[in-house]
Design a protein around this motif. Structure first.
Motif, short mmCIF file in Angstrom:
data_model
loop_
_atom_site.label_atom_id
_atom_site.label_comp_id
_atom_site.label_asym_id
_atom_site.label_seq_id
_atom_site.Cartn_x
_atom_site.Cartn_y
_atom_site.Cartn_z
N GLN A 179 0.84 -1.20 0.00
CA GLN A 179 0.00 0.00 0.00
C GLN A 179 0.87 1.25 0.00
N LEU A 180 0.30 2.30 -0.59
CA LEU A 180 0.86 3.63 -0.44
C LEU A 180 -0.09 4.42 0.44
N CYS A 181 0.44 5.05 1.48
CA CYS A 181 -0.36 5.82 2.42
C CYS A 181 -0.02 7.30 2.23
N CYS A 182 -1.05 8.10 2.05
CA CYS A 182 -0.85 9.51 1.73
C CYS A 182 -1.56 10.39 2.75
N PRO A 183 -0.84 11.21 3.51
CA PRO A 183 -1.51 12.10 4.45
C PRO A 183 -2.25 13.20 3.70
N ILE A 184 -3.50 13.45 4.08
CA ILE A 184 -4.30 14.50 3.44
C ILE A 184 -4.94 15.36 4.52
N ALA A 185 -5.68 16.37 4.08
CA ALA A 185 -6.09 17.43 5.01
C ALA A 185 -7.19 17.03 5.98
#
Length: 304
Positions: A179-185
């Motif tokens: 998985q790729l985990c992406c922090p968002i707002a």
């Protein structure tokens, strides 16, 4: 107290641990006591990723070869000090309107869960009462594609997301994918996050049709990597970083560096075999939590 039970104090909470010598990973001889020890030692890195998130557990009371069951609702004998949150359960297979989820915010709760043989810990992309603060892109290889091909697609996905100012942090699933985990707002709802992930998956499929598929139909997947954008659905969960997995060995969903992903794309580790609990403890001792940036938030996704 029976000989197979041990009373312990964990940060002021009294716990009765049982069957510590029971082997939960037969091919590796890995016992329930070792499972509890792993979760206790990995807790400083793991707990921040579980904080405020409704927890789905997969329990293996008779080990990874002895059957399992998903558990969302807090079990009947849940201690009063364990945090639970009552949340809506749309589409519940058991017809429930709500579920009393366990939230594992502290070490006593984590040890209690490990004692229940809750080997796998899965979380949603949102915290209780909030919009998603993380986007997850699941990369699922269709045989004969494997983790090496996932690493190749991960690099493509990383570069595409970077064009939109989105940082991504890779981890293995602990099984065959990653998985790729992406922090968002945390200001956009799950439908908006899913729509963005789907659009990017479709773009990459169009650009790399021999490597990537964005449609869920399994007959399209052989030899390709399925980019599962639907993981961002509000009802979906993803295996937590540092969670054990029910494999022949006590493998772990392991955070990676991008250098390691590049090596994996070339057929080197981590594409050759999964990281185990002992190896992950050493990795964290040496490098800390590679996914710590997920805890700091990120930008809004560009919707167009």
């Amino acid at each position: 107290m029976p000989a197979d039970r041990l009373k312990v104090d964990v940060e002021g909470r009294s716990l009765d641990l049982s069957n510590l010598d029971k082997v939960l990973y037969p091919k590796a001889g890995f016992t329930k006591g070792e499972v509890i020890d792993y979760y206790t030692r990995i807790a400083p890195a793991l707990l921040p990723h579980l904080q405020d998130r409704a927890l789905t557990r997969i329990r293996f009371p008779n080990g990874v070869e002895g059957g399992s069951f998903f558990e969302k609702n807090a079990p009947a004998a849940t201690p009063a000090w364990v945090r639970t949150e009552t949340l809506p359960a749309p589409g519940s297979s058991k017809g429930r309107e709500t579920i009393d989820y366990v939230v594992s915010d502290d070490l006593p709760t984590l040890v209690w869960l490990a004692n229940l043989a809750a080997l796998e810990l899965h979380t949603p992309q949102w915290k209780v009462g909030e919009h998603p603060d993380m986007m997850v892109v699941d990369l699922d290889p269709g045989a004969p594609a494997a983790l090496q091909q996932c690493c190749q697609v991960a690099l493509l996905m990383r570069d595409r997301l970077a064009l939109d100012g989105i940082d991504s942090y890779p981890k293995t699933s602990g099984k065959k994918g990653m998985q790729l985990c992406c922090p968002i707002a945390g200001t956009q709802d799950a439908d908006e996050v899913s729509a963005y992930a789907r659009r990017i998956a479709q773009e990459l499929e169009k650009a790399h049709p021999k490597q990537i598929v964005s449609k869920m139909a399994k007959n399209l997947r052989p030899g390709k990597v399925f980019i599962d954008w639907s993981q961002n659905n509000a009802a979906k969960t993803t295996v937590a970083p540092y969670s054990l997995r029910a494999q022949a060995v006590p493998s772990v969903s392991t955070p990676l560096t991008w250098d390691e992903v590049s090596a994996g794309a070339a057929g080197k580790r981590p594409a050759t075999r999964p990281y185990t609990a002992g190896e992950v403890l050493k990795r964290v001792e040496k490098s800390g939590d590679l996914l710590a940036p997920l805890l700091d938030g990120g930008p809004e996704l560009p919707l167009r």
